[in-house]
Design an enzyme around this catalytic site. Structure first.
Site, short mmCIF file in Angstrom:
data_model
loop_
_atom_site.label_atom_id
_atom_site.label_comp_id
_atom_site.label_asym_id
_atom_site.label_seq_id
_atom_site.Cartn_x
_atom_site.Cartn_y
_atom_site.Cartn_z
N GLY A 7 0.85 -1.43 0.24
CA GLY A 7 0.14 0.14 0.01
C GLY A 7 0.78 0.77 -0.56
N GLY A 9 0.39 4.40 -1.04
CA GLY A 9 -0.22 5.14 -0.69
C GLY A 9 0.47 6.75 -0.14
CE LYS A 188 -3.51 8.20 14.62
NZ LYS A 188 -3.02 8.09 12.94
CB SER A 257 -10.89 14.28 8.91
OG SER A 257 -12.06 14.17 7.82
N1 LIG Z 1 -2.72 9.88 5.52
C1 LIG Z 1 -1.88 10.53 6.70
O1 LIG Z 1 -1.57 11.25 7.39
C2 LIG Z 1 -2.12 8.89 7.98
C3 LIG Z 1 -3.16 7.80 7.53
N2 LIG Z 1 -3.21 6.54 8.62
C4 LIG Z 1 -3.52 5.35 8.49
O2 LIG Z 1 -2.82 4.78 7.31
C5 LIG Z 1 -3.60 4.22 6.56
C6 LIG Z 1 -2.75 4.18 4.87
O3 LIG Z 1 -3.79 5.48 4.84
P1 LIG Z 1 -3.22 6.14 3.39
O4 LIG Z 1 -2.13 6.14 3.01
O5 LIG Z 1 -3.33 8.30 3.94
O6 LIG Z 1 -3.91 6.19 2.21
P2 LIG Z 1 -3.57 5.60 0.69
O7 LIG Z 1 -5.40 5.43 0.17
O8 LIG Z 1 -3.24 7.60 0.28
O9 LIG Z 1 -2.28 4.64 0.75
C7 LIG Z 1 -3.32 3.14 0.38
C8 LIG Z 1 -2.20 3.12 -0.95
O10 LIG Z 1 -2.94 1.39 -1.03
C9 LIG Z 1 -3.34 1.04 -1.98
N3 LIG Z 1 -3.70 -0.33 -1.39
C10 LIG Z 1 -4.97 -0.52 -1.48
N4 LIG Z 1 -5.09 -1.90 -2.44
C11 LIG Z 1 -4.42 -2.61 -2.18
C12 LIG Z 1 -4.38 -4.22 -2.84
N5 LIG Z 1 -4.84 -4.71 -2.91
N6 LIG Z 1 -2.70 -3.94 -2.97
C13 LIG Z 1 -1.31 -2.69 -3.35
N7 LIG Z 1 -2.21 -1.62 -3.54
C14 LIG Z 1 -3.23 -1.50 -2.13
C15 LIG Z 1 -3.96 2.33 -2.40
O11 LIG Z 1 -4.16 2.12 -3.91
P3 LIG Z 1 -5.98 3.03 -4.66
O12 LIG Z 1 -5.25 4.16 -4.80
O13 LIG Z 1 -6.10 2.55 -6.11
O14 LIG Z 1 -6.84 2.46 -3.20
C16 LIG Z 1 -3.45 3.21 -2.37
O15 LIG Z 1 -2.05 3.85 -3.00
C17 LIG Z 1 -5.16 4.33 7.01
O16 LIG Z 1 -5.82 3.59 7.88
C18 LIG Z 1 -4.81 5.30 7.29
O17 LIG Z 1 -5.85 5.58 8.04
C19 LIG Z 1 -2.80 6.91 9.83
C20 LIG Z 1 -1.77 8.32 9.99
C21 LIG Z 1 -1.79 9.28 9.28
C1 LIG Z 2 -6.42 13.29 13.34
C2 LIG Z 2 -6.05 13.44 11.93
C3 LIG Z 2 -8.36 13.96 12.33
C4 LIG Z 2 -5.80 15.00 11.41
O1 LIG Z 2 -7.10 14.92 10.55
C5 LIG Z 2 -6.69 12.52 11.54
O2 LIG Z 2 -5.91 11.08 11.66
C6 LIG Z 2 -7.71 11.85 10.10
O3 LIG Z 2 -7.67 12.37 9.09
O4 LIG Z 2 -7.81 11.08 9.55
#
Ligand SMILES: NC(=O)C1=CN([C@@H]2O[C@H](COP(=O)(O)OP(=O)(O)OC[C@H]3O[C@@H](n4cnc5c(N)ncnc54)[C@H](OP(=O)(O)O)[C@@H]3O)[C@@H](O)[C@H]2O)C=CC1
Ligand SMILES: CC(C)(CO)C(=O)C(=O)O
Length: 312
Positions: A7, A9, A188, A257
């Site tokens: 993943g 992202g 969290k 968010s």
């Molecule tokens: N962003 C943040 O600031 C924060 C996020 N988190 C948590 O971290 C986790 C990830 O968040 P985030 O990085 O923002 O999410 P994103 O959507 O940016 O990243 C997830 C990535 O995984 C890919 N993906 C999904 N399914 C598969 C699969 N089966 N095989 C390969 N790749 C896959 C997605 O592709 P596609 O785009 O096609 O869906 C996407 O590129 C979440 O649980 C979020 O709540 C925690 C703290 C902070």
């Molecule tokens: C802490 C917060 C609410 C910051 O935007 C967050 O974790 C989210 O957006 O998923």
């Protein structure tokens, strides 16, 4: 330590990028072919790491294909909670007998899905207070530096956790081992329970919740219900969870968010792993959670309109 991030992202690129930059052997796996192509051809463009206006270029390896990545020592799972079940099915080629699976995802249920599919002994749990945004294929932005906590779900100290913490710290990921990762996950969760659904439904940045007494009351009620569920489940959380949720809303006042952003992009949200999980566990433990039930249904209802592109 061979590290694979499943993943790639916003957070997967941030963690994989910082680890690769510090010399770790990292492979990113993502399902977006254009993103993977850009990462391989140009490297990861990471905005905001060395100054707000700067973009750092980090060479790394990425693939859409777990078979191509092969077995790792550590797999970090960073798909959204909605994708954990499907992503777990892709893990097979990444696993040697000793491979650890570390979830740094938000919400409840991710570790359990991984444990059910690949064995509880592989699974480590963590939380991250770093923030990241996906900008475009090949490019993510660091939106906030934070900390990484991780540990064994059972709370024991282990050499594998110590080794990962040391590796993460060499990458600047401010890591520490915890003997209460379940409590940290709930700490969290309680912040996300208070902020995410409300901002998604109201279409407002985090800080605006506190400008409207009615919305603040809903935040407090949702968090109080979740804290009661945590108590019933025997989870030790930090005191004053509603106060912490409000402090985070203040500290991230201008943030939209993740749930609001998912809703705006017409994507499914992590509601089932956040307020939905509180409502589910509330039913299990006999704790009433009407506010979380309602927030869950509202987010799901509004998401249906967004996904089908219907006006509301
Ligand atoms: N962003 C943040 O600031 C924060 C996020 N988190 C948590 O971290 C986790 C990830 O968040 P985030 O990085 O923002 O999410 P994103 O959507 O940016 O990243 C997830 C990535 O995984 C890919 N993906 C999904 N399914 C598969 C699969 N089966 N095989 C390969 N790749 C896959 C997605 O592709 P596609 O785009 O096609 O869906 C996407 O590129 C979440 O649980 C979020 O709540 C925690 C703290 C902070
Ligand atoms: C802490 C917060 C609410 C910051 O935007 C967050 O974790 C989210 O957006 O998923």
């Amino acid at each position: 330590m061979r590290i694979t991030v499943l993943g790639a992202g916003a957070m997967g690129c941030l963690y994989g990028g910082l680890l690769a930059r510090s010399g770790a052997d990292v492979t990113l796996i993502d399902r977006k072919a254009d993103h993977v192509r850009s990462l391989n051809e140009q490297g990861l463009r990471l905005e905001g790491l060395d100054g707000a206006e700067k973009t750092s270029l980090i060479p790394l390896r990425a693939t859409t294909c777990p078979e191509e990545a092969g077995p790792a020592d550590l797999v970090i799972v960073l798909v959204k909670a909605t994708d954990t079940t499907a992503a777990a099915e892709r893990l097979g080629p990444l696993l040697a007998p000793h491979t650890s699976l570390l979830t740094l995802q938000n919400g409840l249920g991710n570790a359990e899905i991984l444990a059910e599919r690949w064995g509880a002994e592989r699974v480590l749990v963590g939380t991250s207070s770093f923030g990241a945004l996906f900008v475009e294929p090949g490019c993510v932005r660091l939106t906030g530096r934070g900390q990484t906590h991780l540990g064994e779900p059972g709370g024991i100290h282990s050499s594998r956790v110590e080794a990962i913490v040391a590796r993460f710290n060499r990458a600047g990921l401010n890591a520490a081992a915890s003997d209460n990762v379940t409590g940290l996950l709930w700490d969290k969760l309680l912040v996300n329970v208070g902020i995410n659904a409300l901002t998604a439904i109201a279409g407002i940045p985090n800080g605006k919740i506190l400008d409207a007494p009615a919305l603040t009351t809903i935040l407090e009620a949702a968090v109080a219900e979740a804290a009661a569920v945590a108590a019933a489940a025997g989870v030790t959380i930090t005191a004053d969870p509603a106060g912490r949720a409000k402090a985070v809303a203040t500290a991230t006042a201008t943030n939209r968010s993740s749930m609001l952003r998912d809703m705006e992009r017409g994507q499914v949200t992590e509601i089932d792993a956040i307020n939905g999980a509180v409502a589910r566990l509330g039913r299990h433990w006999g704790v009433a959670t009407p506010v979380n039930e309602t927030l869950t249904l509202l987010v799901k209802g509004l998401t249906e309109f967004r996904i089908s592109n219907r006006a509301y």
